[in-house]
Design an enzyme around this catalytic site. Structure first.
Site, PDB file in Angstrom:
ATOM      1  N   LYS A  23     -32.673  17.223 -39.703  1.00  0.00           N
ATOM      2  CA  LYS A  23     -33.819  16.322 -39.878  1.00  0.00           C
ATOM      3  C   LYS A  23     -34.458  16.461 -41.244  1.00  0.00           C
ATOM      4  O   LYS A  23     -34.973  15.495 -41.795  1.00  0.00           O
ATOM      5  CB  LYS A  23     -34.876  16.573 -38.792  1.00  0.00           C
ATOM      6  CG  LYS A  23     -34.474  16.042 -37.428  1.00  0.00           C
ATOM      7  CD  LYS A  23     -35.687  15.992 -36.520  1.00  0.00           C
ATOM      8  CE  LYS A  23     -35.315  15.504 -35.122  1.00  0.00           C
ATOM      9  NZ  LYS A  23     -36.475  15.481 -34.242  1.00  0.00           N
ATOM     10  N   LYS A  68     -23.867  10.619 -32.319  1.00  0.00           N
ATOM     11  CA  LYS A  68     -24.753  10.453 -31.163  1.00  0.00           C
ATOM     12  C   LYS A  68     -25.423   9.096 -31.181  1.00  0.00           C
ATOM     13  O   LYS A  68     -25.762   8.583 -32.250  1.00  0.00           O
ATOM     14  CB  LYS A  68     -25.859  11.520 -31.231  1.00  0.00           C
ATOM     15  CG  LYS A  68     -25.726  12.616 -30.194  1.00  0.00           C
ATOM     16  CD  LYS A  68     -26.922  13.544 -30.230  1.00  0.00           C
ATOM     17  CE  LYS A  68     -28.220  12.796 -29.979  1.00  0.00           C
ATOM     18  NZ  LYS A  68     -29.385  13.656 -29.827  1.00  0.00           N
ATOM     19  N   LYS A 116     -31.857   6.437 -32.162  1.00  0.00           N
ATOM     20  CA  LYS A 116     -32.819   5.390 -32.478  1.00  0.00           C
ATOM     21  C   LYS A 116     -32.851   5.074 -33.960  1.00  0.00           C
ATOM     22  O   LYS A 116     -33.296   4.023 -34.365  1.00  0.00           O
ATOM     23  CB  LYS A 116     -34.213   5.784 -31.999  1.00  0.00           C
ATOM     24  CG  LYS A 116     -34.750   7.008 -32.719  1.00  0.00           C
ATOM     25  CD  LYS A 116     -36.214   7.222 -32.467  1.00  0.00           C
ATOM     26  CE  LYS A 116     -36.793   8.228 -33.423  1.00  0.00           C
ATOM     27  NZ  LYS A 116     -36.040   9.481 -33.594  1.00  0.00           N
TER      28      LYS A 116
END
Ligand code: TRP
Length: 353
Positions: free
Chosen positions: A116, A209, A212
């Site tokens: 991240k 994966k 969003k």
């Protein structure tokens, strides 16, 4: 509160665009957990969400939307406790104490932070770095024994166990002195990872994966997608040229096929083997047709109920307030005990001087 054998805790971040991965990997499993002899707490983790900047107005909507998704999927707010994290101060308080238990070296190993934070790690928020410690506090404020999560949260749960164990040993004497058992104060939490859709992958790339933040909306099925959009995305999903194998073994090395079969199995509440017993040898065109029908059958009632619920934010807010009060009632005594154990002086009832 009734006495239950297990205490289940899990959380979902209100960062927008809930998708099939969130539903099959988390929310659907939360619903199933309600049938165990367990008190279940399901938390909208808004304090985790702001570890990456969120637009305040949008965040409020997203918190209500995740709550609506919980309820629409079948979480019963009377049986389970549904609330948002920031309404219960115990999470932040315990997280601070755990910041002083967890080691920098432990956090340095967290792969999700590395993903991240990306290349510019110096510029990531301190909150993003400490994220897993807050997660440990979420779980241990309730002394939860069972935590259903997706595969990607496994490392954070191991950290939660490490924090619990280090707290138990660092304060062993004080824990005993305050009358808590020899097993230590915090339980060692069991991660519940599994099911056919523990990892739901992108519809465009079986190696990534479902997310969003993927630039392509065709890579995911959002819980807000209508029937036509679901059908379109499933039909466009990437596949390979071969027909479906008749055994799960044959899905090895075929990530897109594996993903679609896994999604079908999770929606139908069965196994990959059972799906392949039926569809082995079929072409993808036929299988995708069946998958569209199944996905629409399972997801459209949730979609409709989410719309109905989000139209009434007052009701959602009342559910959250009720949940927060019930959560607080469980967490507050734990926090009091932790403060005693670490040696803080707690506020005494004021008597007239
Ligand atoms: N980190 C989890 C996720 O992104 C969300 C989460 C926060 C959570 N606190 C939790 C999950 C406690 C389980 C238990 O999916």
């Amino acid at each position: 509160m009734a006495a239950f054998n297990e205490l289940v805790f899990s959380g979902v971040q209100p960062t927008g665009n809930l998708h099939l991965g969130n539903y099959l990997g988390a929310i659907k499993r939360f619903v199933e957990m309600q049938n165990r002899d367990a008190q279940c707490l399901y938390c909208v983790v808004d304090m985790h969400a702001i570890t990456l900047w969120q637009d305040p107005q949008a965040l409020r909507g997203q918190i209500r939307e995740v709550t609506a998704a919980f309820l629409a999927a079948g979480i019963d707010p009377r049986r389970s406790i549904v609330f948002n994290q920031s309404q219960v101060p115990a999470h932040a308080e315990l997280a601070w104490i755990f910041n002083c238990v967890a080691r920098i070296g432990w956090l340095n190993r967290m792969t999700q932070f590395k993903d991240k934070a990306g290349k510019d790690r110096e510029n990531a928020s301190v909150g993003l770095y400490a994220y897993p410690v807050l997660m440990a506090a979420d779980i241990l404020a309730y002394r939860a024994t069972h935590v259903p999560v997706g595969e990607d949260q496994k490392q954070h749960l191991e950290l939660t166990r490490d924090i619990a164990q280090k707290f138990n040993t660092d304060f062993a004497g004080s824990i005993m002195a305050h009358g808590h058992g020899e097993d230590g104060f915090f339980p060692v939490t069991e991660p519940l990872i599994g099911g056919p859709a523990a990892r739901v992958m992108s519809l465009r790339d079986g190696a990534k994966k479902m997310s969003k933040s993927d630039a392509s909306d065709n890579s995911r099925i959002n819980l807000t997608d209508d029937q036509d959009l679901i059908a379109q995305k499933v039909r466009k999903a990437k596949t390979d040229p071969d027909p479906l194998p008749s055994e799960a073994e044959g899905l090895k090395g075929r990530p897109e096929a594996d993903n679609l079969v896994g999604i079908y199995a999770a929606l139908a509440e069965t196994t990959r083997e059972a799906v392949l017993a039926q569809y082995g040898g079929a072409q993808f065109s036929a299988f995708k047709g069946a998958l569209v029908d199944l996905a629409v059958e399972k997801l459209s009632p949730i979609n409709a109920e989410m719309k109905r619920l989000t139209a009434d934010p007052g009701h959602i807010d009342a559910v959250l307030a009720d949940g927060a009060a019930r959560a607080e009632a469980i967490a507050a005594p734990t926090l009091d005990a932790v403060k005693d154990i670490v040696g803080f002086v707690r506020r005494t009832r004021l008597s007239p001087v």
